[in-house]
Design an enzyme around this catalytic site. Sequence first.
Site, PDB file in Angstrom:
ATOM      1  N   ALA A 158       8.642  -0.006   1.073  1.00 35.81           N
ATOM      2  CA  ALA A 158       7.391  -0.767   0.966  1.00 35.81           C
ATOM      3  C   ALA A 158       7.093  -1.109  -0.488  1.00 35.81           C
ATOM      4  O   ALA A 158       6.737  -2.247  -0.817  1.00 35.81           O
ATOM      5  CB  ALA A 158       6.244   0.049   1.558  1.00 35.81           C
ATOM      6  N   TYR A 199       8.420   4.715   2.239  1.00 34.40           N
ATOM      7  CA  TYR A 199       7.476   4.422   1.145  1.00 34.40           C
ATOM      8  C   TYR A 199       8.172   3.608   0.051  1.00 34.40           C
ATOM      9  O   TYR A 199       7.621   2.615  -0.442  1.00 34.40           O
ATOM     10  CB  TYR A 199       6.960   5.756   0.609  1.00 34.40           C
ATOM     11  CG  TYR A 199       5.962   5.667  -0.511  1.00 34.40           C
ATOM     12  CD1 TYR A 199       4.650   5.235  -0.282  1.00 34.40           C
ATOM     13  CD2 TYR A 199       6.310   6.054  -1.808  1.00 34.40           C
ATOM     14  CE1 TYR A 199       3.727   5.185  -1.329  1.00 34.40           C
ATOM     15  CE2 TYR A 199       5.394   6.002  -2.845  1.00 34.40           C
ATOM     16  CZ  TYR A 199       4.105   5.576  -2.603  1.00 34.40           C
ATOM     17  OH  TYR A 199       3.190   5.529  -3.638  1.00 34.40           O
ATOM     18  N   SER A 225       5.191   1.647  -6.997  1.00 31.52           N
ATOM     19  CA  SER A 225       5.493   3.021  -7.404  1.00 31.52           C
ATOM     20  C   SER A 225       6.871   3.022  -8.031  1.00 31.52           C
ATOM     21  O   SER A 225       7.758   2.250  -7.623  1.00 31.52           O
ATOM     22  CB  SER A 225       5.499   3.944  -6.191  1.00 31.52           C
ATOM     23  OG  SER A 225       6.132   5.177  -6.530  1.00 31.52           O
TER      24      SER A 225
HETATM   25  N1  NAP Z   1      -0.690   9.347  -6.818  1.00 35.08           N
HETATM   26  C1  NAP Z   1       0.553   9.014  -7.193  1.00 35.08           C
HETATM   27  O1  NAP Z   1       1.333   9.857  -7.685  1.00 35.08           O
HETATM   28  C2  NAP Z   1       1.036   7.596  -7.050  1.00 35.08           C
HETATM   29  C3  NAP Z   1       2.245   7.261  -7.650  1.00 35.08           C
HETATM   30  C4  NAP Z   1       2.716   5.960  -7.545  1.00 35.08           C
HETATM   31  C5  NAP Z   1       1.989   5.016  -6.862  1.00 35.08           C
HETATM   32  N2  NAP Z   1       0.820   5.371  -6.281  1.00 35.08           N
HETATM   33  C6  NAP Z   1       0.096   4.318  -5.552  1.00 35.08           C
HETATM   34  O2  NAP Z   1      -1.197   4.186  -6.118  1.00 35.08           O
HETATM   35  C7  NAP Z   1      -2.109   3.735  -5.122  1.00 35.08           C
HETATM   36  C8  NAP Z   1      -3.305   4.664  -5.082  1.00 35.08           C
HETATM   37  O3  NAP Z   1      -2.818   5.966  -4.794  1.00 35.08           O
HETATM   38  P1  NAP Z   1      -3.723   7.287  -4.939  1.00 35.08           P
HETATM   39  O4  NAP Z   1      -2.826   8.327  -5.476  1.00 35.08           O
HETATM   40  O5  NAP Z   1      -5.009   6.967  -5.618  1.00 35.08           O
HETATM   41  O6  NAP Z   1      -3.953   7.594  -3.402  1.00 35.08           O
HETATM   42  P2  NAP Z   1      -5.133   8.377  -2.644  1.00 35.08           P
HETATM   43  O7  NAP Z   1      -5.812   9.302  -3.579  1.00 35.08           O
HETATM   44  O8  NAP Z   1      -4.488   8.876  -1.419  1.00 35.08           O
HETATM   45  O9  NAP Z   1      -6.143   7.181  -2.292  1.00 35.08           O
HETATM   46  C9  NAP Z   1      -5.678   6.151  -1.460  1.00 35.08           C
HETATM   47  C10 NAP Z   1      -6.698   5.048  -1.435  1.00 35.08           C
HETATM   48  O10 NAP Z   1      -6.167   4.008  -0.595  1.00 35.08           O
HETATM   49  C11 NAP Z   1      -7.052   3.839   0.508  1.00 35.08           C
HETATM   50  N3  NAP Z   1      -6.305   3.579   1.727  1.00 35.08           N
HETATM   51  C12 NAP Z   1      -5.367   4.356   2.323  1.00 35.08           C
HETATM   52  N4  NAP Z   1      -4.930   3.770   3.455  1.00 35.08           N
HETATM   53  C13 NAP Z   1      -5.626   2.615   3.576  1.00 35.08           C
HETATM   54  C14 NAP Z   1      -5.647   1.583   4.531  1.00 35.08           C
HETATM   55  N5  NAP Z   1      -4.898   1.600   5.631  1.00 35.08           N
HETATM   56  N6  NAP Z   1      -6.483   0.533   4.322  1.00 35.08           N
HETATM   57  C15 NAP Z   1      -7.276   0.483   3.224  1.00 35.08           C
HETATM   58  N7  NAP Z   1      -7.329   1.437   2.292  1.00 35.08           N
HETATM   59  C16 NAP Z   1      -6.503   2.496   2.476  1.00 35.08           C
HETATM   60  C17 NAP Z   1      -7.846   5.118   0.643  1.00 35.08           C
HETATM   61  O11 NAP Z   1      -9.074   4.837   1.310  1.00 35.08           O
HETATM   62  P3  NAP Z   1      -9.820   5.957   2.204  1.00 35.08           P
HETATM   63  O12 NAP Z   1     -10.545   6.847   1.223  1.00 35.08           O
HETATM   64  O13 NAP Z   1     -10.741   5.177   3.035  1.00 35.08           O
HETATM   65  O14 NAP Z   1      -8.753   6.671   2.970  1.00 35.08           O
HETATM   66  C18 NAP Z   1      -8.009   5.503  -0.826  1.00 35.08           C
HETATM   67  O15 NAP Z   1      -9.066   4.801  -1.418  1.00 35.08           O
HETATM   68  C19 NAP Z   1      -1.321   3.694  -3.815  1.00 35.08           C
HETATM   69  O16 NAP Z   1      -0.860   2.393  -3.580  1.00 35.08           O
HETATM   70  C20 NAP Z   1      -0.145   4.619  -4.095  1.00 35.08           C
HETATM   71  O17 NAP Z   1       0.963   4.323  -3.290  1.00 35.08           O
HETATM   72  C21 NAP Z   1       0.315   6.629  -6.357  1.00 35.08           C
END
Ligand code: NAP
Length: 241
Positions: free
Chosen positions: A153, A150, A137
């Site tokens: 990490a 966060y 991120s």
């Molecule tokens: N959205 C943003 O603005 C943003 C910005 C920068 C970086 N990111 C990064 O992008 C990635 C995806 O984020 P997102 O926004 O798509 O998040 P999200 O909509 O909250 O989805 C999170 C995904 O990760 C899975 N997950 C969560 N905890 C887990 C665990 N303990 N073990 C295995 N799977 C797990 C969830 O599975 P379940 O459905 O089973 O819970 C879901 O598929 C993450 O690494 C996040 O930190 C996001």
Amino acid sequence: MSRCDERAVLVTGASRGIGAGIARELLRRGRRVAGGYRTAPDPAWAGEPDRVLPVRYDLADDASAAAAVRDVTDAWGRLDGVICNAGCWRGGRLTAMDPGEWWRVVEVNVRGSAALARAALPALAASRQPSIVLVSSVVGLIGHAGDTAYASAKAALVGFARSLAKEVAADGVRVNVLAPGFVDTDMTAAVPVRSRQAIADATLLGRFGTVEEIARAATFLSEDATFCTGTVLTADGGWSL
Ligand SMILES: NC(=O)c1ccc[n+]([C@@H]2O[C@H](COP(=O)([O-])OP(=O)(O)OC[C@H]3O[C@@H](n4cnc5c(N)ncnc54)[C@H](OP(=O)(O)O)[C@@H]3O)[C@@H](O)[C@H]2O)c1
């Protein structure tokens, strides 16, 4: 390309949000996709049984990483790419956050990706174009108040990726990092309207990113960026400038 020549990619956190978008983009490109889920697989995949493989994977469980890799190699006999996208976010100022919870955020996010990379490397080394992408991120690069856990990490993933890139380059494995800015998913759904507006105003492109935009960046690193390793690609609409 015959079916058995098709690149096989494991994407974690593919049940929703960015991971589901990456899986869709890879399928659009004709790849086979193993989609990691923790609670339940994306039901949209039910119609594509020979091109998609739901695999259970929990960031907090090293054994599930090894099992997920085994599921893919048992089903398709190969693994060409891994996209470590799964992640969890908990916010709170350092002094307000419970120390145990703080460490859980750091541990879960780093541990799961390390376990998966460790488990996947032997299979990846047999691929012609192997690669690993770690989804970090931009918060891990420039910091953000309320995000010490966060950000720690996500910053750790950068050091991890760059070191691993040096360890495995001789095997032909590229390791890169994607650092998204704010993207519309469940993770950011709780951001209050006023804060959302402030973030959009501070972003050169004036908005949050879409899942599709981040998915294309991840896919670029995974398979198009053949001269990139140890790279951090920021996809944040200019928020960090
Ligand atoms: N959205 C943003 O603005 C943003 C910005 C920068 C970086 N990111 C990064 O992008 C990635 C995806 O984020 P997102 O926004 O798509 O998040 P999200 O909509 O909250 O989805 C999170 C995904 O990760 C899975 N997950 C969560 N905890 C887990 C665990 N303990 N073990 C295995 N799977 C797990 C969830 O599975 P379940 O459905 O089973 O819970 C879901 O598929 C993450 O690494 C996040 O930190 C996001």
